[in-house]
Design a protein around this motif. Structure first.
Motif, mmCIF file in Angstrom:
data_model
loop_
_atom_site.group_PDB
_atom_site.id
_atom_site.type_symbol
_atom_site.label_atom_id
_atom_site.label_comp_id
_atom_site.label_asym_id
_atom_site.label_seq_id
_atom_site.Cartn_x
_atom_site.Cartn_y
_atom_site.Cartn_z
ATOM 1 N N PRO A 170 33.570 49.221 21.935
ATOM 2 C CA PRO A 170 34.162 48.686 23.166
ATOM 3 C C PRO A 170 33.285 48.838 24.402
ATOM 4 O O PRO A 170 33.418 48.070 25.351
ATOM 5 C CB PRO A 170 35.447 49.507 23.325
ATOM 6 N N HIS A 171 32.414 49.821 24.411
ATOM 7 C CA HIS A 171 31.606 50.069 25.607
ATOM 8 C C HIS A 171 30.146 49.760 25.310
ATOM 9 O O HIS A 171 29.394 50.605 24.831
ATOM 10 C CB HIS A 171 31.759 51.525 26.056
ATOM 11 N N ILE A 172 29.744 48.517 25.581
ATOM 12 C CA ILE A 172 28.360 48.095 25.384
ATOM 13 C C ILE A 172 27.853 47.530 26.702
ATOM 14 O O ILE A 172 28.446 46.600 27.260
ATOM 15 C CB ILE A 172 28.230 47.024 24.277
ATOM 16 N N ASP A 173 26.785 48.098 27.220
ATOM 17 C CA ASP A 173 26.206 47.604 28.464
ATOM 18 C C ASP A 173 25.409 46.326 28.219
ATOM 19 O O ASP A 173 24.688 46.225 27.223
ATOM 20 C CB ASP A 173 25.272 48.652 29.075
ATOM 21 N N THR A 174 25.545 45.383 29.131
ATOM 22 C CA THR A 174 24.760 44.144 29.050
ATOM 23 C C THR A 174 24.085 43.885 30.403
ATOM 24 O O THR A 174 24.361 42.866 31.061
ATOM 25 C CB THR A 174 25.653 42.944 28.657
ATOM 26 N N PRO A 175 23.212 44.798 30.833
ATOM 27 C CA PRO A 175 22.535 44.601 32.117
ATOM 28 C C PRO A 175 21.574 43.423 32.069
ATOM 29 O O PRO A 175 20.966 43.138 31.034
ATOM 30 C CB PRO A 175 21.785 45.920 32.318
ATOM 31 N N ILE A 176 21.459 42.741 33.199
ATOM 32 C CA ILE A 176 20.463 41.686 33.328
ATOM 33 C C ILE A 176 19.377 42.179 34.278
ATOM 34 O O ILE A 176 19.464 43.267 34.839
ATOM 35 C CB ILE A 176 21.102 40.377 33.834
#
Length: 211
Positions: A170-176
């Motif tokens: 549930p907690h996945i970072d998707t930084p750009i």
């Protein structure tokens, strides 16, 4: 998993696992939170905090702007329950819900956010930045202190990890990248005022102004 499903997944994660330990985990990010207040204009009176959580960044804000009118938005009611324990809680109006669905209000001098928006994909941010722009007064400031990918390769790797594991983590970072975020802000109508390095790894503070 669409945006609504991801938001509900994040709500469940923060309600069950993060609320009580959030302050301890984020102690290393306190300088990044303090920098938000340092970059607010003199005379700031009305502020929207997106992803306010337990209100760590508001400690600094109320030290500088004791009479500020603050609206704290977060999808996790348990996180906001921790904010209720702060000695300034009576100065805060809580907005419980999804950033993309709740009424965010309007005529803000500033919208701030920290450690929250890297959970959204680019298409989501396009929508959110439009909402933030509309919520600000003319000349208002949006300050986001957040995690960013150092380059397009890192951005792509995080996105690939998300698509591979989105159903079971549930907690996945998707930084750009900072550059990609800046372009999205400009398309929403913002002028980029400043981009500042933070002491926390991968963190930058982006300051943008409504025309």
């Amino acid at each position: 998993m669409d945006l609504n499903e991801r938001n509900e997944s994040m709500r469940d994660f923060f309600n069950r696992k993060a609320a009580e330990c959030y302050d301890e985990v984020h102690a290393v990010f306190m300088r990044t939170k303090e920098m938000i207040t340092e970059n607010l204009p003199d005379g700031t009176k009305k502020v929207l905090d997106l992803g306010a959580g337990t209100g760590l960044e508001l400690i600094y804000l109320f030290n500088r702007f004791a009479d500020a009118q603050v609206f704290a938005a977060d999808i996790s009611e348990n996180m906001l329950a921790e904010l209720d324990k702060r000695d300034f809680a009576n100065k805060v109006t809580k907005i419980v819900g999804d950033f993309f669905a709740v009424d965010l209000g309007k005529d803000y001098d500033a919208v701030i956010s920290t450690s929250a928006l890297h959970h959204f994909l680019k298409d989501d941010k396009k929508i959110l930045f439009d909402r933030i722009y509309k919520a600000l007064k003319p000349g208002g400031i949006f300050i986001n202190s957040d995690k960013y990918a150092n380059n397009p390769e890192e951005e792509a790797a995080c996105l690939a990890d998300y698509y591979k594991n989105k159903e079971n983590r549930p907690h996945i970072d998707t930084p750009i990248t900072v550059e990609a975020e800046s372009e999205l802000l400009k398309k929403a109508g913002f002028e980029i005022v400043d981009i500042i390095e933070c002491d926390a790894e991968y963190y930058r503070l982006i300051k943008a102004k409504k025309a």
